[in-house]
Design a protein around this motif. Structure first.
Motif, PDB file in Angstrom:
ATOM      1  N   PRO A   1       0.771  -1.233  -0.006  1.00 20.29           N
ATOM      2  CA  PRO A   1      -0.182   0.062  -0.002  1.00 20.29           C
ATOM      3  C   PRO A   1       0.853   1.190  -0.107  1.00 20.29           C
ATOM      4  O   PRO A   1       0.593   2.347   0.462  1.00 20.29           O
TER       5      PRO A   1
ATOM      6  N   ALA B   1      -8.369  -2.176  13.078  1.00 20.18           N
ATOM      7  CA  ALA B   1      -7.248  -1.260  13.094  1.00 20.18           C
ATOM      8  C   ALA B   1      -7.054  -0.566  11.789  1.00 20.18           C
ATOM      9  O   ALA B   1      -7.199  -1.207  10.824  1.00 20.18           O
ATOM     10  N   GLY B   2      -6.608   0.594  11.767  1.00 21.75           N
ATOM     11  CA  GLY B   2      -6.293   1.433  10.580  1.00 21.75           C
ATOM     12  C   GLY B   2      -8.057   1.720   9.982  1.00 21.75           C
ATOM     13  O   GLY B   2      -8.950   1.302  10.458  1.00 21.75           O
ATOM     14  N   PRO B   3      -7.586   2.573   8.619  1.00 25.08           N
ATOM     15  CA  PRO B   3      -9.028   3.143   7.981  1.00 25.08           C
ATOM     16  C   PRO B   3      -9.708   1.836   7.479  1.00 25.08           C
ATOM     17  O   PRO B   3      -9.221   0.702   7.171  1.00 25.08           O
TER      18      PRO B   3
ATOM     19  N   ALA C   1      -6.008   5.484   2.991  1.00 24.94           N
ATOM     20  CA  ALA C   1      -4.924   6.530   3.254  1.00 24.94           C
ATOM     21  C   ALA C   1      -4.659   7.607   2.068  1.00 24.94           C
ATOM     22  O   ALA C   1      -4.427   8.423   2.413  1.00 24.94           O
TER      23      ALA C   1
ATOM     24  N   ILE D   1      -6.134  -0.492   3.248  1.00 29.23           N
ATOM     25  CA  ILE D   1      -5.722   0.535   4.215  1.00 29.23           C
ATOM     26  C   ILE D   1      -4.824   1.771   3.450  1.00 29.23           C
ATOM     27  O   ILE D   1      -4.988   2.825   3.652  1.00 29.23           O
ATOM     28  N   GLY D   2      -4.262   1.148   2.333  1.00 29.65           N
ATOM     29  CA  GLY D   2      -3.432   1.926   1.327  1.00 29.65           C
ATOM     30  C   GLY D   2      -4.376   3.001   0.607  1.00 29.65           C
ATOM     31  O   GLY D   2      -4.051   4.177   0.426  1.00 29.65           O
TER      32      GLY D   2
ATOM     33  N   HIS E   1      -8.044  -7.711   0.155  1.00 30.96           N
ATOM     34  CA  HIS E   1      -6.780  -7.432   1.151  1.00 30.96           C
ATOM     35  C   HIS E   1      -6.961  -6.302   2.036  1.00 30.96           C
ATOM     36  O   HIS E   1      -6.810  -5.044   1.197  1.00 30.96           O
ATOM     37  N   THR E   2      -6.818  -6.548   3.194  1.00 29.96           N
ATOM     38  CA  THR E   2      -7.029  -5.304   4.149  1.00 29.96           C
ATOM     39  C   THR E   2      -5.954  -4.388   3.969  1.00 29.96           C
ATOM     40  O   THR E   2      -6.119  -3.084   3.988  1.00 29.96           O
ATOM     41  N   TRP E   3      -4.713  -5.092   3.745  1.00 26.50           N
ATOM     42  CA  TRP E   3      -3.436  -3.933   3.563  1.00 26.50           C
ATOM     43  C   TRP E   3      -3.782  -3.127   2.502  1.00 26.50           C
ATOM     44  O   TRP E   3      -3.241  -2.187   2.494  1.00 26.50           O
TER      45      TRP E   3
END
Lengths: 235, 235
Positions: free
Chosen positions: A152, A204-206, A186, A182-183, A177-179
């Protein structure tokens, strides 16, 4: 999202079925979980390299992680096994919902793109083989980001905005994919999470704007939210 | 490295035994591999957050990943299970070689520090309980980096340089995680990889200067390379 979103799809696992690799991992490592461990470690190290300003093409990194995994299992892979693995990666079959859902979104006026950690060559081969290529206006690879880095990393999403002269809020990443979610979040994008096997959201994270069981469910939501006769969007 | 290196140790798994968590994962998920999957996913997401300029304390992120893993296994954890897990993380036992090797390095004039993804509070509790605390001049946490971010983000290593007024080349990270080695090397540090169970080097990214089976083997190498009566170093 006020305007109709332009949809950018992650490729591996979101559109194509990573489980296609499982028999290779089962026969090589003797454990079903080895495929998921390989994928997690490949993503982990793609991020380590991105965080430290370095880059190894995703296909090459995947093979290096495979060798690392073999070392941990007291195995040594030969070139034939590495080649077999690379060929499998380039020939992942589509998920059962992919073609129908993409065509339906296209028919309802959505503009569709991809953004993958794979190279343009590799994803073109993947998408042409599966018959999905024609659904997309253009295929984006993180290798064209400046500097190249795996998702990300922010520049991977920014290159799409710049190429399409769109703002982040006009784009929606579709990924399992959650990663990646998140990217995208962001970077100011909207995001839709597809709950493919082995994937879940993280507290956790957005968070994603949409969480859907599959691409049909997402298509239903998007088509209802942005009807074709609503010209407030960018059509 | 011309001058005697100042040694900075990673804590979880490098000094303390992560396998202590395995019975919890075995009883909760019914699979031995679940512990390694949890750790890989926790590191993966710590990096996703670092790459996108966000931060969740490592202990909190570890619990969020544990919940994600439970969702994937069709389980729901209760507060008692989460608390049990957090307590286990704070009470990891030392690896059998840790105390003796650290004391030997100390006796041979090496300055020893830590740098961990854990908070200062958590690592202080960990190291005091195991009797390792007295080996270290000071404990560094990535939470004190500006902005806070998990390793291998550059600022986590730079804060140690700044606090000790040393250059990267005067420092040597000791870790059993290749992603940490990549970060230290990218920051210009020397790096020593300890091959703890479940860890191996990767044929991508920067490589460690030392690769050792355990901390005794590393101590042997460092003591031979920088004898106590050699005053070319910083003693």
């Amino acid at each position: 999202m006020a305007t109709r979103p332009v949809l950018v799809f992650d490729v591996n696992e979101t559109l194509l079925d990573l489980e296609h690799l499982s028999p290779f991992f089962r026969s090589t490592f003797g454990r079903d979980a080895a495929m998921r461990e390989w994928f997690a470690q490949t993503i982990l190290y793609s991020q380590s390299l991105a965080l430290t300003g370095q880059f190894t093409p995703f296909g090459e990194l995947g093979v290096a992680v495979l060798d690392m995994q073999a070392t941990l299992a007291n195995l040594t892979l030969n070139d034939e096994q590495r080649q077999q693995f690379t060929t499998l990666m380039r020939t992942l079959p589509p998920h059962a919902d992919a073609l129908a859902a993409l065509q339906r979104l296209q028919q309802h006026g959505f503009r569709l793109f991809t953004l993958t950690n794979n190279s343009t060559d590799a994803q073109t081969a993947q998408l042409e083989k599966t018959g999905l290529r024609a659904c997309f206006e253009r295929l984006f690879s993180i290798e064209d980001a400046v500097p190249p880095a795996c998702k990300p990393a922010e520049q991977t999403y920014r290159q799409v905005e710049q190429a399409l002269t769109l703002q982040g809020a006009e784009l929606c990443l579709v990924a399992c994919h959650t990663w990646d979610i998140i990217g995208a979040r962001a970077a100011g994008w909207h995001a839709a999470m597809i709950l493919r096997q082995g994937n879940a959201t993280l507290a956790a994270g957005p968070q994603p704007h949409y969480v859907c069981e599959d691409l049909h469910a997402l298509s239903d939501k998007l088509i209802a939210a942005y009807p074709l006769n609503d010209f407030s969007g960018r059509l």
